[in-house]
Design a protein around this motif. Structure first.
Motif, PDB file in Angstrom:
ATOM      1  N   GLU A 165       0.893  -1.129  -0.043  1.00 19.32           N
ATOM      2  CA  GLU A 165      -0.208  -0.034  -0.027  1.00 19.32           C
ATOM      3  C   GLU A 165       0.825   1.093   0.016  1.00 19.32           C
ATOM      4  N   LEU A 166       0.576   1.994  -0.991  1.00 15.05           N
ATOM      5  CA  LEU A 166       1.496   3.214  -0.937  1.00 15.05           C
ATOM      6  C   LEU A 166       1.018   4.307  -1.976  1.00 15.05           C
ATOM      7  N   HIS A 167       0.823   5.456  -1.187  1.00 12.18           N
ATOM      8  CA  HIS A 167      -0.140   6.552  -1.816  1.00 12.18           C
ATOM      9  C   HIS A 167       0.266   7.819  -1.136  1.00 12.18           C
ATOM     10  N   PRO A 168       0.049   9.039  -1.371  1.00  7.86           N
ATOM     11  CA  PRO A 168       0.844  10.512  -0.695  1.00  7.86           C
ATOM     12  C   PRO A 168       0.234  10.142   1.028  1.00  7.86           C
ATOM     13  N   PHE A 169      -0.795   9.465   1.311  1.00  2.90           N
ATOM     14  CA  PHE A 169      -1.094   9.636   2.786  1.00  2.90           C
ATOM     15  C   PHE A 169      -0.077   8.535   3.444  1.00  2.90           C
ATOM     16  N   PHE A 170       0.518   7.684   2.538  1.00  2.00           N
ATOM     17  CA  PHE A 170       1.455   6.848   3.412  1.00  2.00           C
ATOM     18  C   PHE A 170       2.552   6.335   2.643  1.00  2.00           C
ATOM     19  N   GLY A 183      17.730  -4.666  -3.478  1.00  2.00           N
ATOM     20  CA  GLY A 183      17.591  -4.993  -4.827  1.00  2.00           C
ATOM     21  C   GLY A 183      16.048  -5.275  -5.447  1.00  2.00           C
ATOM     22  N   ILE A 184      15.116  -4.898  -4.484  1.00  5.36           N
ATOM     23  CA  ILE A 184      13.710  -5.190  -4.841  1.00  5.36           C
ATOM     24  C   ILE A 184      13.041  -3.919  -4.986  1.00  5.36           C
ATOM     25  N   VAL A 185      12.233  -3.906  -6.122  1.00  7.86           N
ATOM     26  CA  VAL A 185      11.515  -3.039  -6.602  1.00  7.86           C
ATOM     27  C   VAL A 185      10.089  -2.767  -5.822  1.00  7.86           C
ATOM     28  N   THR A 186       9.603  -1.816  -5.843  1.00  8.13           N
ATOM     29  CA  THR A 186       8.567  -1.506  -5.074  1.00  8.13           C
ATOM     30  C   THR A 186       7.522  -1.067  -6.003  1.00  8.13           C
ATOM     31  N   GLU A 187       6.432  -2.124  -5.512  1.00  6.55           N
ATOM     32  CA  GLU A 187       5.080  -1.732  -6.612  1.00  6.55           C
ATOM     33  C   GLU A 187       3.910  -1.121  -5.600  1.00  6.55           C
ATOM     34  N   SER A 188       3.018  -0.070  -6.002  1.00  5.87           N
ATOM     35  CA  SER A 188       2.119   0.578  -5.198  1.00  5.87           C
ATOM     36  C   SER A 188       0.873  -0.030  -5.546  1.00  5.87           C
ATOM     37  N   TRP A 189       0.168  -0.680  -4.377  1.00  6.88           N
ATOM     38  CA  TRP A 189      -1.252  -0.837  -4.804  1.00  6.88           C
ATOM     39  C   TRP A 189      -2.180   0.331  -4.317  1.00  6.88           C
ATOM     40  N   SER A 190      -3.174   0.594  -4.771  1.00 12.49           N
ATOM     41  CA  SER A 190      -4.177   1.670  -4.316  1.00 12.49           C
ATOM     42  C   SER A 190      -3.247   2.838  -4.269  1.00 12.49           C
ATOM     43  N   PRO A 191      -2.678   3.147  -5.399  1.00 14.20           N
ATOM     44  CA  PRO A 191      -2.013   4.219  -5.687  1.00 14.20           C
ATOM     45  C   PRO A 191      -2.374   5.647  -5.601  1.00 14.20           C
ATOM     46  N   LEU A 192      -3.462   5.718  -5.873  1.00 14.51           N
ATOM     47  CA  LEU A 192      -4.356   7.203  -5.753  1.00 14.51           C
ATOM     48  C   LEU A 192      -5.171   7.086  -4.352  1.00 14.51           C
ATOM     49  N   ILE A 219      -0.244  12.459  -9.165  1.00 17.01           N
ATOM     50  CA  ILE A 219       0.042  11.412  -7.954  1.00 17.01           C
ATOM     51  C   ILE A 219       0.804  10.278  -8.658  1.00 17.01           C
ATOM     52  N   LEU A 220       0.320   9.803  -9.685  1.00 19.60           N
ATOM     53  CA  LEU A 220       1.218   8.670 -10.252  1.00 19.60           C
ATOM     54  C   LEU A 220       2.560   8.863 -10.862  1.00 19.60           C
ATOM     55  N   ARG A 221       2.585  10.065 -11.229  1.00 17.21           N
ATOM     56  CA  ARG A 221       4.023  10.523 -11.708  1.00 17.21           C
ATOM     57  C   ARG A 221       4.916  10.604 -10.270  1.00 17.21           C
ATOM     58  N   TRP A 222       4.406  11.185  -9.209  1.00 18.25           N
ATOM     59  CA  TRP A 222       5.151  11.253  -7.842  1.00 18.25           C
ATOM     60  C   TRP A 222       5.543   9.713  -7.798  1.00 18.25           C
ATOM     61  N   HIS A 223       4.726   8.589  -7.973  1.00 20.20           N
ATOM     62  CA  HIS A 223       5.074   7.448  -7.457  1.00 20.20           C
ATOM     63  C   HIS A 223       6.308   6.975  -8.389  1.00 20.20           C
ATOM     64  N   MET A 256       7.371  17.535  -5.472  1.00 16.87           N
ATOM     65  CA  MET A 256       7.465  16.048  -4.898  1.00 16.87           C
ATOM     66  C   MET A 256       7.339  16.312  -3.465  1.00 16.87           C
ATOM     67  N   ASP A 257       7.854  17.455  -2.927  1.00 12.48           N
ATOM     68  CA  ASP A 257       7.816  17.523  -1.199  1.00 12.48           C
ATOM     69  C   ASP A 257       6.109  17.863  -0.976  1.00 12.48           C
ATOM     70  N   ILE A 258       5.690  18.595  -1.793  1.00  4.00           N
ATOM     71  CA  ILE A 258       4.425  18.817  -1.599  1.00  4.00           C
ATOM     72  C   ILE A 258       3.440  17.703  -1.856  1.00  4.00           C
ATOM     73  N   VAL A 259       3.637  16.867  -2.651  1.00  7.20           N
ATOM     74  CA  VAL A 259       2.717  15.506  -2.537  1.00  7.20           C
ATOM     75  C   VAL A 259       3.100  14.773  -1.433  1.00  7.20           C
ATOM     76  N   SER A 260       4.469  14.564  -1.088  1.00 10.54           N
ATOM     77  CA  SER A 260       4.760  13.747   0.137  1.00 10.54           C
ATOM     78  C   SER A 260       4.247  14.599   1.469  1.00 10.54           C
ATOM     79  N   SER A 261       4.025  15.783   1.411  1.00 11.06           N
ATOM     80  CA  SER A 261       3.620  16.224   2.814  1.00 11.06           C
ATOM     81  C   SER A 261       2.321  15.846   3.067  1.00 11.06           C
ATOM     82  N   PHE A 262       1.669  15.159   2.354  1.00 13.35           N
ATOM     83  CA  PHE A 262       0.275  14.487   3.047  1.00 13.35           C
ATOM     84  C   PHE A 262       0.518  13.194   3.782  1.00 13.35           C
ATOM     85  N   ASN A 263       1.954  12.917   3.877  1.00 17.30           N
ATOM     86  CA  ASN A 263       2.109  11.554   4.737  1.00 17.30           C
ATOM     87  C   ASN A 263       1.943  11.545   5.923  1.00 17.30           C
TER      88      ASN A 263
END
Length: 280
Positions: A165-170, A183-192, A219-223, A256-263
């Protein structure tokens, strides 16, 4: 593969696109039509799961699409009730039968179910399934750092992907750092941030307007700039196309920082803590 979509090379050499299609709730004939439309629009990574009960629809969409099977990357996931070694192998075989496929490009353990403590056994079955040619690349989903460490310590094999689970809130910063170590790639579920209105938040809209994009595209670009692969789910062709159209602009460090500020410290939207969840 759509030449406008960048690729990642996983730790086992498999190349995957930087965005995929989530298929949760895409079922039956309408689901098949939505997936065919997505493939024809340019999606090559299609994410499914045994628990989604739509592997058959995925297989049907593959056959109906205009894209050769070898150009697609199809993913499914092992449910918690099938972690015992022999059951895991049989489940992977059944996944192939349902989708009428000779192999999956990716197969993930859906949740660690740590209270049952069988995820290492399930991982050993995944390793065997890869040796048998059932799967090209094996990974996990919703595994915490301690779960990843144990898999690697006990089997010597690191997952290629961890879908979380990865989105601007988390924004999962610590989790992503752990992935990078191995060396593990991160994949985001519920990205929006499914079910939330963040795409319409004034800060996001302001960034979107500056780039001539939508809030969802920002938001998708942020990911992607975090180095994560988003897998947004959409049955709407216009939304599917919009979600792909994110590689012709770049967010500034300030944006990027603005989107991340919702975390938030624990921004999980449904309280699904992988240390507690028992998925069946």
């Amino acid at each position: 593969m759509n030449q406008n979509i960048p690729e990642y090379t996983l730790n086992d050499g498999l190349k995957v696109p930087a965005i995929g299609l989530g298929t949760y709730s895409l079922k039956g004939e309408e689901g098949v039509k939505a997936m065919v439309a997505a493939i024809d629009a340019g999606y090559r990574l299609i994410d499914s799961a045994v628990s989604y009960e739509n592997e058959g629809a995925v297989g049907k969409a593959i056959k109906r699409s205009s894209v050769p099977r070898e150009e697609l990357l199809i993913c499914s996931k092992l449910p918690g009730r099938r972690h015992p070694y022999q059951e895991a192998l049989a489940t992977i075989e059944e996944s192939l039968y349902r989708a009428d496929l000779d192999y999956y490009d990716l197969y993930l353990i859906h949740w660690p179910n740590p209270k049952k403590d069988l995820y290492v056994e399930a991982w050993q079955a995944m390793i065997e399934a890869k040796k048998r040619g059932y799967i090209r690349s094996i990974g996990v989903s919703n595994f915490l750092p301690e779960h990843l460490d144990r898999l690697i310590q006990e089997t010597g094999v690191a997952p290629s992907i961890n879908q979380v689970e990865l989105h601007p809130f988390f924004d999962q910063e610590e989790q992503r750092e752990k992935h990078a170590e191995h060396g593990i790639v991160t994949e985001s579920w519920s990205p929006l941030g499914r079910g939330n209105d963040i795409v319409q938040h004034e800060k996001i809209v302001r960034i979107a307007e500056a780039h001539g994009k939508t809030g969802a595209q920002v938001i998708l670009r942020w990911h992607t700039q975090l180095g994560a692969i988003p897998i947004p789910k959409s049955g709407s062709l216009p939304h599917q196309k919009d979600n792909l159209d994110i590689f012709d602009f770049e967010l500034t460090p300030e944006e990027m920082d603005i989107v991340s500020s919702f975390n938030r410290k624990d921004g999980r939207l449904w309280g699904q803590d992988p240390g507690e969840v028992e998925e069946y």
